[in-house]
Scaffold this motif. Structure first.
Motif, PDB file in Angstrom:
ATOM      1  N   GLU A   1    -120.984 -53.096 -24.008  1.00  0.00           N
ATOM      2  CA  GLU A   1    -121.089 -51.772 -24.624  1.00  0.00           C
ATOM      3  C   GLU A   1    -120.133 -50.774 -23.996  1.00  0.00           C
ATOM      4  O   GLU A   1    -119.642 -49.865 -24.673  1.00  0.00           O
ATOM      5  CB  GLU A   1    -122.532 -51.271 -24.503  1.00  0.00           C
ATOM      6  N   ARG A   2    -119.860 -50.940 -22.702  1.00  0.00           N
ATOM      7  CA  ARG A   2    -119.024 -49.962 -21.997  1.00  0.00           C
ATOM      8  C   ARG A   2    -117.548 -50.362 -21.909  1.00  0.00           C
ATOM      9  O   ARG A   2    -116.747 -49.563 -21.420  1.00  0.00           O
ATOM     10  CB  ARG A   2    -119.564 -49.744 -20.575  1.00  0.00           C
ATOM     11  N   LEU A   3    -117.199 -51.568 -22.331  1.00  0.00           N
ATOM     12  CA  LEU A   3    -115.803 -51.996 -22.220  1.00  0.00           C
ATOM     13  C   LEU A   3    -114.816 -51.009 -22.841  1.00  0.00           C
ATOM     14  O   LEU A   3    -113.766 -50.735 -22.240  1.00  0.00           O
ATOM     15  CB  LEU A   3    -115.610 -53.374 -22.854  1.00  0.00           C
ATOM     16  N   PRO A   4    -115.093 -50.450 -24.027  1.00  0.00           N
ATOM     17  CA  PRO A   4    -114.119 -49.499 -24.587  1.00  0.00           C
ATOM     18  C   PRO A   4    -113.877 -48.295 -23.690  1.00  0.00           C
ATOM     19  O   PRO A   4    -112.798 -47.677 -23.760  1.00  0.00           O
ATOM     20  CB  PRO A   4    -114.759 -49.091 -25.916  1.00  0.00           C
ATOM     21  N   ASP A   5    -114.849 -47.950 -22.852  1.00  0.00           N
ATOM     22  CA  ASP A   5    -114.705 -46.786 -21.982  1.00  0.00           C
ATOM     23  C   ASP A   5    -113.754 -47.046 -20.816  1.00  0.00           C
ATOM     24  O   ASP A   5    -113.371 -46.103 -20.122  1.00  0.00           O
ATOM     25  CB  ASP A   5    -116.076 -46.369 -21.430  1.00  0.00           C
ATOM     26  N   LEU A   6    -113.385 -48.319 -20.598  1.00  0.00           N
ATOM     27  CA  LEU A   6    -112.434 -48.607 -19.528  1.00  0.00           C
ATOM     28  C   LEU A   6    -111.048 -48.073 -19.855  1.00  0.00           C
ATOM     29  O   LEU A   6    -110.247 -47.816 -18.958  1.00  0.00           O
ATOM     30  CB  LEU A   6    -112.339 -50.115 -19.294  1.00  0.00           C
ATOM     31  N   GLY A   7    -110.752 -47.953 -21.153  1.00  0.00           N
ATOM     32  CA  GLY A   7    -109.448 -47.436 -21.547  1.00  0.00           C
ATOM     33  C   GLY A   7    -108.342 -48.469 -21.540  1.00  0.00           C
ATOM     34  O   GLY A   7    -107.167 -48.126 -21.703  1.00  0.00           O
ATOM     35  N   GLY A   8    -108.691 -49.755 -21.363  1.00  0.00           N
ATOM     36  CA  GLY A   8    -107.687 -50.804 -21.379  1.00  0.00           C
ATOM     37  C   GLY A   8    -107.620 -51.462 -22.748  1.00  0.00           C
ATOM     38  O   GLY A   8    -108.635 -51.634 -23.419  1.00  0.00           O
ATOM     39  N   ALA A   9    -106.422 -51.830 -23.179  1.00  0.00           N
ATOM     40  CA  ALA A   9    -106.257 -52.515 -24.462  1.00  0.00           C
ATOM     41  C   ALA A   9    -106.603 -53.990 -24.326  1.00  0.00           C
ATOM     42  O   ALA A   9    -106.549 -54.555 -23.231  1.00  0.00           O
ATOM     43  CB  ALA A   9    -104.816 -52.356 -24.950  1.00  0.00           C
ATOM     44  N   ASP A  10    -106.965 -54.615 -25.455  1.00  0.00           N
ATOM     45  CA  ASP A  10    -107.211 -56.057 -25.505  1.00  0.00           C
ATOM     46  C   ASP A  10    -108.191 -56.471 -24.414  1.00  0.00           C
ATOM     47  O   ASP A  10    -107.940 -57.398 -23.637  1.00  0.00           O
ATOM     48  CB  ASP A  10    -105.881 -56.806 -25.366  1.00  0.00           C
ATOM     49  N   CYS A  11    -109.323 -55.820 -24.381  1.00  0.00           N
ATOM     50  CA  CYS A  11    -110.274 -55.949 -23.277  1.00  0.00           C
ATOM     51  C   CYS A  11    -111.387 -56.932 -23.650  1.00  0.00           C
ATOM     52  O   CYS A  11    -111.995 -56.832 -24.723  1.00  0.00           O
ATOM     53  CB  CYS A  11    -110.857 -54.565 -22.987  1.00  0.00           C
ATOM     54  N   TRP A  12    -111.663 -57.881 -22.752  1.00  0.00           N
ATOM     55  CA  TRP A  12    -112.657 -58.922 -22.987  1.00  0.00           C
ATOM     56  C   TRP A  12    -113.512 -59.139 -21.747  1.00  0.00           C
ATOM     57  O   TRP A  12    -113.018 -59.058 -20.619  1.00  0.00           O
ATOM     58  CB  TRP A  12    -111.975 -60.257 -23.298  1.00  0.00           C
ATOM     59  N   LEU A  13    -114.774 -59.471 -21.956  1.00  0.00           N
ATOM     60  CA  LEU A  13    -115.629 -60.031 -20.917  1.00  0.00           C
ATOM     61  C   LEU A  13    -115.476 -61.537 -21.004  1.00  0.00           C
ATOM     62  O   LEU A  13    -115.557 -62.107 -22.102  1.00  0.00           O
ATOM     63  CB  LEU A  13    -117.082 -59.611 -21.156  1.00  0.00           C
ATOM     64  N   VAL A  14    -115.269 -62.216 -19.869  1.00  0.00           N
ATOM     65  CA  VAL A  14    -114.834 -63.612 -19.946  1.00  0.00           C
ATOM     66  C   VAL A  14    -115.562 -64.511 -18.941  1.00  0.00           C
ATOM     67  O   VAL A  14    -116.177 -64.059 -17.977  1.00  0.00           O
ATOM     68  CB  VAL A  14    -113.306 -63.717 -19.691  1.00  0.00           C
ATOM     69  N   ALA A  15    -115.484 -65.802 -19.228  1.00  0.00           N
ATOM     70  CA  ALA A  15    -115.762 -66.896 -18.296  1.00  0.00           C
ATOM     71  C   ALA A  15    -117.210 -66.996 -17.835  1.00  0.00           C
ATOM     72  O   ALA A  15    -118.128 -67.022 -18.649  1.00  0.00           O
ATOM     73  CB  ALA A  15    -114.792 -66.828 -17.115  1.00  0.00           C
ATOM     74  N   GLY A  16    -117.411 -67.063 -16.521  1.00  0.00           N
ATOM     75  CA  GLY A  16    -118.683 -67.493 -15.959  1.00  0.00           C
ATOM     76  C   GLY A  16    -119.901 -66.694 -16.342  1.00  0.00           C
ATOM     77  O   GLY A  16    -120.988 -67.260 -16.517  1.00  0.00           O
ATOM     78  N   CYS A  17    -119.765 -65.383 -16.495  1.00  0.00           N
ATOM     79  CA  CYS A  17    -120.935 -64.582 -16.868  1.00  0.00           C
ATOM     80  C   CYS A  17    -121.390 -64.869 -18.288  1.00  0.00           C
ATOM     81  O   CYS A  17    -122.525 -64.551 -18.662  1.00  0.00           O
ATOM     82  CB  CYS A  17    -120.648 -63.093 -16.680  1.00  0.00           C
ATOM     83  N   LEU A  18    -120.505 -65.479 -19.099  1.00  0.00           N
ATOM     84  CA  LEU A  18    -120.861 -65.890 -20.457  1.00  0.00           C
ATOM     85  C   LEU A  18    -121.323 -67.344 -20.484  1.00  0.00           C
ATOM     86  O   LEU A  18    -122.240 -67.703 -21.230  1.00  0.00           O
ATOM     87  CB  LEU A  18    -119.659 -65.710 -21.386  1.00  0.00           C
ATOM     88  N   CYS A  19    -120.682 -68.190 -19.692  1.00  0.00           N
ATOM     89  CA  CYS A  19    -121.117 -69.587 -19.592  1.00  0.00           C
ATOM     90  C   CYS A  19    -122.476 -69.686 -18.927  1.00  0.00           C
ATOM     91  O   CYS A  19    -123.310 -70.531 -19.300  1.00  0.00           O
ATOM     92  CB  CYS A  19    -120.119 -70.397 -18.769  1.00  0.00           C
ATOM     93  N   GLY A  20    -122.709 -68.855 -17.923  1.00  0.00           N
ATOM     94  CA  GLY A  20    -123.926 -68.939 -17.134  1.00  0.00           C
ATOM     95  C   GLY A  20    -125.206 -68.926 -17.947  1.00  0.00           C
ATOM     96  O   GLY A  20    -126.082 -69.776 -17.734  1.00  0.00           O
ATOM     97  N   PRO A  21    -125.384 -67.988 -18.875  1.00  0.00           N
ATOM     98  CA  PRO A  21    -126.615 -68.001 -19.664  1.00  0.00           C
ATOM     99  C   PRO A  21    -126.815 -69.272 -20.477  1.00  0.00           C
ATOM    100  O   PRO A  21    -127.948 -69.689 -20.710  1.00  0.00           O
ATOM    101  CB  PRO A  21    -126.462 -66.772 -20.573  1.00  0.00           C
ATOM    102  N   VAL A  22    -125.705 -69.906 -20.901  1.00  0.00           N
ATOM    103  CA  VAL A  22    -125.830 -71.175 -21.628  1.00  0.00           C
ATOM    104  C   VAL A  22    -126.361 -72.253 -20.701  1.00  0.00           C
ATOM    105  O   VAL A  22    -127.332 -72.952 -21.012  1.00  0.00           O
ATOM    106  CB  VAL A  22    -124.472 -71.604 -22.226  1.00  0.00           C
ATOM    107  N   TRP A  23    -125.741 -72.397 -19.527  1.00  0.00           N
ATOM    108  CA  TRP A  23    -126.207 -73.398 -18.566  1.00  0.00           C
ATOM    109  C   TRP A  23    -127.624 -73.090 -18.098  1.00  0.00           C
ATOM    110  O   TRP A  23    -128.438 -73.990 -17.895  1.00  0.00           O
ATOM    111  CB  TRP A  23    -125.243 -73.470 -17.387  1.00  0.00           C
ATOM    112  N   ASN A  24    -127.905 -71.801 -17.902  1.00  0.00           N
ATOM    113  CA  ASN A  24    -129.263 -71.430 -17.483  1.00  0.00           C
ATOM    114  C   ASN A  24    -130.288 -71.843 -18.530  1.00  0.00           C
ATOM    115  O   ASN A  24    -131.382 -72.317 -18.198  1.00  0.00           O
ATOM    116  CB  ASN A  24    -129.334 -69.920 -17.228  1.00  0.00           C
ATOM    117  N   ALA A  25    -129.952 -71.651 -19.810  1.00  0.00           N
ATOM    118  CA  ALA A  25    -130.878 -72.055 -20.878  1.00  0.00           C
ATOM    119  C   ALA A  25    -131.072 -73.569 -20.871  1.00  0.00           C
ATOM    120  O   ALA A  25    -132.197 -74.069 -21.045  1.00  0.00           O
ATOM    121  CB  ALA A  25    -130.350 -71.590 -22.238  1.00  0.00           C
ATOM    122  N   LEU A  26    -129.992 -74.321 -20.654  1.00  0.00           N
ATOM    123  CA  LEU A  26    -130.095 -75.776 -20.617  1.00  0.00           C
ATOM    124  C   LEU A  26    -130.978 -76.253 -19.467  1.00  0.00           C
ATOM    125  O   LEU A  26    -131.641 -77.286 -19.570  1.00  0.00           O
ATOM    126  CB  LEU A  26    -128.703 -76.392 -20.474  1.00  0.00           C
TER     127      LEU A  26
END
Length: 218
Positions: free
Chosen positions: A24-49
């Motif tokens: 929700e706050r990524l646009p407030d960083l002011g950086g272009a082409d901004c993404w949340l990436v990698a482990g913090c997104l994979c983690g919930p999948v592995w945690n669910a498994l």
């Protein structure tokens, strides 16, 4: 990658409240082409498994953005903005301008960084293929998903060295030997930049990420 698998991925990633807040706050960083990436997104999948809480064992939250200004001062300003934006969450985050990566990558990892043109190119370059994922708000109430290696191996818990990463030689098993095959039950691996990941076999023949991390041995 099916639409259903993509939907499941997004749902699991958003089950971690910190991911929702950061996105929700990524646009407030002011950086272009901004993404949340990698482990913090994979983690919930592995945690669910593995039947763990969605936010369990997540070390930090990696954020990519793209800025032609490669000065340290410009990147530091974005990092400080992230410090202020996310302080209330009590999380560790790592914000990096992907245009600057070639300036320090070879000195740190021993291999030159391949030419890239956007953040999505760099999302495709994580050392393990299943970690090549990114998420951001799409501005219309939904989410953009970047998963250049697909999601099948992520949901299968398969750790496979990424052929598009120049540093797979840094993967080591628990005894310090190079390990370039699939993870086996009970194996430990040392992935750059220096965290050990333990693997356990939870369903017969598939080696699943046990999703516990500790500093790699010196």
């Amino acid at each position: 990658m099916t639409d259903l698998l993509a939907s499941d991925f997004v749902d699991l990633a958003l089950a971690n409240p910190a991911n929702v807040a950061v996105l929700e706050r990524l646009p407030d960083l002011g950086g272009a082409d901004c993404w949340l990436v990698a482990g913090c997104l994979c983690g919930p999948v592995w945690n669910a498994l593995l039947g763990q809480p969605a936010d369990a064992n997540i070390n930090d939250y990696d954020i990519f953005y793209w800025d032609p200004d490669t000065s340290w001062e410009a990147e530091d300003a974005v990092i400080r903005r992230a410090d202020a934006l996310f302080a209330y969450l009590g999380i560790e985050h790592e914000v990096r301008n992907q245009v600057r990566v070639p300036l320090w990558f070879e000195q740190r990892f021993g291999s030159p960084f391949p030419a890239t043109t956007c953040s999505a190119d760099n999302i495709a370059g994580f050392i393990v293929s299943c970690a090549c994922v990114g998420l951001r708000r799409d501005g219309a109430g939904g989410y953009d998903l970047c998963a250049p290696k697909g999601l099948d191996e992520l949901f299968a818990g398969i750790l496979r060295p990424n052929p598009d990463n120049p540093t797979t030689s840094l993967i080591r098993d628990a005894d310090g030997r190079a390990e370039l095959g699939e993870a086996g039950a009970g194996d430990s691996f040392y992935f750059a930049p220096g965290w050990r990941y333990r693997v356990e076999n939870t369903e017969g023949t598939v080696a699943r990420f046990c999703w516990t991390m500790a500093p790699a041995a010196e």
